[in-house]
Scaffold this active site. Structure first.
Site, PDB file in Angstrom:
ATOM      1  N   GLU A 111      68.310  66.834  -1.748  1.00 18.44           N
ATOM      2  CA  GLU A 111      68.962  67.546  -0.641  1.00 18.44           C
ATOM      3  C   GLU A 111      68.802  66.734   0.633  1.00 18.44           C
ATOM      4  OE1 GLU A 111      67.732  71.846  -0.591  1.00 18.44           O
ATOM      5  OE2 GLU A 111      66.561  71.164  -2.317  1.00 18.44           O
ATOM      6  N   LYS A 113      67.835  66.110   4.392  1.00 18.01           N
ATOM      7  CA  LYS A 113      66.779  66.672   5.246  1.00 18.01           C
ATOM      8  C   LYS A 113      67.406  66.987   6.598  1.00 18.01           C
ATOM      9  CE  LYS A 113      62.061  65.861   6.850  1.00 18.01           C
ATOM     10  NZ  LYS A 113      62.292  66.130   8.268  1.00 18.01           N
ATOM     11  N   ASP A 115      67.810  68.223  10.379  1.00 16.39           N
ATOM     12  CA  ASP A 115      66.945  68.070  11.552  1.00 16.39           C
ATOM     13  C   ASP A 115      67.131  69.262  12.474  1.00 16.39           C
ATOM     14  OD1 ASP A 115      65.044  66.846  13.032  1.00 16.39           O
ATOM     15  OD2 ASP A 115      66.328  65.313  13.895  1.00 16.39           O
ATOM     16  N   TYR A 222      67.564  76.073   2.007  1.00 16.82           N
ATOM     17  CA  TYR A 222      67.072  75.029   1.107  1.00 16.82           C
ATOM     18  C   TYR A 222      66.058  75.532   0.071  1.00 16.82           C
ATOM     19  CZ  TYR A 222      63.158  74.828   4.487  1.00 16.82           C
ATOM     20  OH  TYR A 222      62.103  75.145   5.309  1.00 16.82           O
ATOM     21  N   LYS A 309      62.519  59.298   4.525  1.00 15.03           N
ATOM     22  CA  LYS A 309      63.055  59.232   5.882  1.00 15.03           C
ATOM     23  C   LYS A 309      63.950  57.998   6.038  1.00 15.03           C
ATOM     24  CE  LYS A 309      61.955  61.727   8.765  1.00 15.03           C
ATOM     25  NZ  LYS A 309      60.785  62.016   9.589  1.00 15.03           N
ATOM     26  N   CYS A 403      61.259  64.052  47.153  1.00 12.18           N
ATOM     27  CA  CYS A 403      62.592  63.559  46.791  1.00 12.18           C
ATOM     28  C   CYS A 403      62.711  62.080  47.145  1.00 12.18           C
ATOM     29  CB  CYS A 403      63.661  64.363  47.531  1.00 12.18           C
ATOM     30  SG  CYS A 403      65.338  63.735  47.260  1.00 12.18           S
ATOM     31  N   CYS A 406      65.597  62.001  50.240  1.00  7.10           N
ATOM     32  CA  CYS A 406      65.425  62.628  51.556  1.00  7.10           C
ATOM     33  C   CYS A 406      63.956  62.951  51.852  1.00  7.10           C
ATOM     34  CB  CYS A 406      66.275  63.894  51.650  1.00  7.10           C
ATOM     35  SG  CYS A 406      65.707  65.237  50.573  1.00  7.10           S
ATOM     36  N   CYS A 421      64.885  69.106  44.186  1.00  6.61           N
ATOM     37  CA  CYS A 421      64.820  68.908  45.636  1.00  6.61           C
ATOM     38  C   CYS A 421      65.495  70.101  46.288  1.00  6.61           C
ATOM     39  CB  CYS A 421      65.533  67.614  46.030  1.00  6.61           C
ATOM     40  SG  CYS A 421      65.754  67.467  47.829  1.00  6.61           S
ATOM     41  N   CYS A 427      70.270  66.555  51.617  1.00  8.55           N
ATOM     42  CA  CYS A 427      69.928  65.463  50.706  1.00  8.55           C
ATOM     43  C   CYS A 427      71.213  64.714  50.331  1.00  8.55           C
ATOM     44  CB  CYS A 427      69.251  66.036  49.460  1.00  8.55           C
ATOM     45  SG  CYS A 427      68.694  64.777  48.294  1.00  8.55           S
TER      46      CYS A 427
END
Length: 665
Positions: A111, A113, A115, A222, A309, A403, A406, A421, A427
């Site tokens: 099967e 795998k 994620d 699964y 893997k 920041c 600014c 910020c 800014c």
């Protein structure tokens, strides 16, 4: 009328349609017809609460708030899998198996795998009663309410089944849904999610199940575990689960020896990129349950299963520096500046570090040699640090406190990963970013004005907010770098033409946090004009379809700010549209109600926009891409071959513009 029977019949019918759509990908009724039946069931359940059922299809829309998720022990422990990274590892694994079982003929179930986030779902008498996250394997969090919103998970099983068992699956977020979610975040100025896996996992712990329901999560089964299950092998178990109503990927294969396992691995190592979701390997399981029982478990893993893997393409390079970007909403994104390196066919010089937590978790420091790979094959990311090459004088990274633009002290709200910020109106990157958003194609679409020009205008003190654009003159613009008479005239003309942009796009252009294109359309349609919207209360806003408290609060805060109100008053005075102009089409019908159309190609009798408008004027919906939900593809000349192939594969009718016109007759 027998109310109870009517309700039960509707539930069974809707469960079947859910299964046809989300598991088989083969709907037999339109979305419109489904919604009508669902509304009928909701009305009956509301009128007759004595027939409430927590597993009714109406419960999939969510709405329950869970402040604290209860920790529940697993009846059957959830083990981790041992990993292998070479075929030699699998050969050694088989030798260990044969030492226990002897020289018996072995078959394997292969099967992919997936994620995502593992889940264990308990069924009793065919009904879903509980869903628990993996947790530490011994116990996990009860996320039943959120799991019920995932439509590929059956609430009621089909056929005959044991009194009680657990179904194990992986909650995943397909690429298409992940990209759509990220696009919506980008549109409202928010930081996009880093990858589908973490987003799927995080979705299970959202407090509002209605928010989970909006996310296009899927569940791929699964494994089944319990007493006296009606099958004798893993592969047979998958087939049985499919008959009961679970979504079981068709890619699973029965291999009669290790050579066939290797062929499966080799095939999917190449073709995995064609899948609609992330997969990072293959899980190989001894097929016979009898042999699984004999092999048993180590302290952490089943001896009868091994995860192979796939090798992610990754490279190592030096982290030269960390810089910090400021988005238009003030969100700070740290960026790794790398020694240039080739990765998956492109030169990589930068990688996102996401936030302070990620930097601390990996202990990333300037001067480190870091391993970089492409997350989801798209965005470069740092996955680890090579500590053997760390300089002796290395010091931990100290995340910035002010920041970078600014120098305002940053804030980090409770429960949020990003620093912000708060200097919203002072800014520079935030100011420039808001104006760039205002002029963008989906907003005011100001021709002759691009992102670089906005920065040029700001840096030359000609604009401080987007209302200032309407005061610009050709004489002011012409002396600027890279500007000539014609380009200056085009810019002023583009600004003037933007006064014709309809209200819903103007509302989106204002850049109210969390108000993307779709939300702007809903608010504009509901309130009709900016004055009504600006006076709406929190409760008024929350009652609008699909407007949650977070959006509502953001809208209120925007209009409470005096500077925002002043800018809107100026835009009104310039003639910008702040009211919906209702267009009455005397020829409009509901002939296409509930039908979804995808328009592709070049047409003779219509422009594409006119064709789309004709569809909407007659009750139809426009789909952005072909899917099982599509009812018709209206095809002109030069229709894309990929769309043609997909439409043919899904057996979706492909009609010409002449045939479309006949639908309206």
């Amino acid at each position: 009328m027998d109310i109870q029977n009517t309700i039960q019949t509707l539930r069974e019918e809707l469960n079947l349609h859910n299964y046809n759509y989300y598991v088989l990908d083969h709907p037999v009724i339109s979305d419109y017809e489904f919604d009508i039946k669902l509304k009928q069931l909701q009305d009956l359940e509301s009128k007759y609460p004595e027939y409430f059922d927590s597993n009714s299809p109406t419960q999939r829309v969510g709405g329950t708030i869970t402040k604290n998720f209860k920790t529940i022990p697993h009846e059957y422990r959830m083990y981790s899998l041992d990993n292998s990274y070479s075929k030699e590892d699998l050969v050694e694994w088989e030798k260990r198996i044969q030492k226990v079982l002897g020289e018996v003929p072995l078959e394997y179930t292969c099967e992919l795998k997936y994620d995502g986030a593992s889940i264990s779902i308990t069924y009793e008498n065919g009904k879903l009663v509980r869903a628990i996250t993996r947790g530490d394997g011994f116990q996990g969090d009860d996320v039943t309410t959120n799991i019920k919103t995932i439509r590929s998970i059956p609430l009621q099983l089909k056929g005959s089944f044991p009194d009680k068992f657990d179904a194990r699956g992986e909650i995943i977020l397909p690429f298409a849904g992940f990209e759509k979610m990220n696009q919506e975040l980008i549109e409202i100025g928010e930081t996009p999610y880093s990858n589908p896996r973490n987003t799927a996992s995080g979705s299970l712990k959202l407090q509002d199940s209605a928010e989970v329901a909006k996310r296009p999560l899927d569940c791929l089964l699964y494994f089944l575990i319990g007493n006296k299950l009606p099958f004798t092998s893993q592969f047979e178990g998958l087939e049985v689960a499919r008959k009961w109503g679970f979504k079981v990927p068709i890619e699973a294969k029965l291999a009669h020896n290790l050579q066939e396992v290797f062929e499966f691995i080799d095939y999917w190592d190449v073709h995995r990129h064609e899948l609609p979701y992330e997969t990072d390997g293959v899980v190989v399981k001894v097929n016979r349950l009898q042999y699984q029982d004999e092999l048993g478990y180590t302290a952490k893993s089943p001896r009868w299963a091994m995860a192979y893997k796939f090798k992610s393409e990754q490279v190592s390079t030096r982290l030269n520096s960390i810089s910090y970007q400021v988005g238009r909403t003030g969100a700070i994104t740290p960026v790794a500046n790398l020694e240039a390196v080739q990765l998956a066919g492109t030169i990589v010089k930068r990688a996102s570090l996401h936030n302070a937590d990620q930097i601390e978790k990996l202990d990333i420091r300037v001067g480190d040699t870091v391993f970089v790979e492409k997350g989801g094959e798209i965005i470069p990311k740092i996955i680890a640090v090579d500590l053997t090459k760390r300089p002796e004088d290395s010091e931990p990274t100290k995340y910035i406190t002010h920041c970078p633009e600014c120098h305002t002290l940053l804030v980090r709200n409770e429960g949020e990963a990003n620093h912000y910020c708060p200097n919203f109106y002072g800014c520079p990157p935030q100011i420039i970013g808001r104006i760039q958003h205002f002029i963008s194609r989906k907003a005011m679409d100001i021709e002759g004005l691009g992102g670089e020009t906005v920065a040029l205008l700001y840096n030359n003190h000609l604009v401080q907010n987007y209302a200032d654009l309407y005061d610009l003159t050709v004489d002011q613009i012409r002396p600027l770098e890279r500007m000539a008479q014609k380009s200056a005239e085009n810019l002023v003309k583009g600004v003037e033409n933007s006064k014709k942009i309809p209200f819903e796009r103007v509302l989106y252009a204002l850049g109210i946090r969390y108000v993307g294109e779709t939300v702007a359309k809903k608010l504009a349609k509901h309130y009709k004009n900016i004055d009504a919207l600006s006076q709406a209360t929190l409760m008024d806003l929350v009652l609008v379809d699909e407007i949650g408290e977070r959006i509502a609060q953001s809208v209120i805060e925007f209009f409470e700010n005096q500077e925002n109100r002043n800018i809107i008053d100026r835009l009104k005075a310039y003639g910008v549209q702040f009211e919906i102009v209702e267009k009455i089409n005397p020829n409009a019908t509901d002939r296409l109600a509930g039908k979804v159309f995808v328009v592709s190609g070049v047409f003779e009798k219509f422009s594409r926009d006119d064709l789309k408008k004709a569809i909407e004027d007659n009750g139809g919906k426009i789909g952005s891409s072909i899917s099982a939900k599509t009812d018709y593809v209206v095809a002109g000349d030069n229709m894309g071959p990929a769309k043609l192939e997909k439409a043919s594969k899904l057996n979706i009718p492909i009609i010409s513009e002449i045939e479309f016109m006949k639908l309206l007759e």
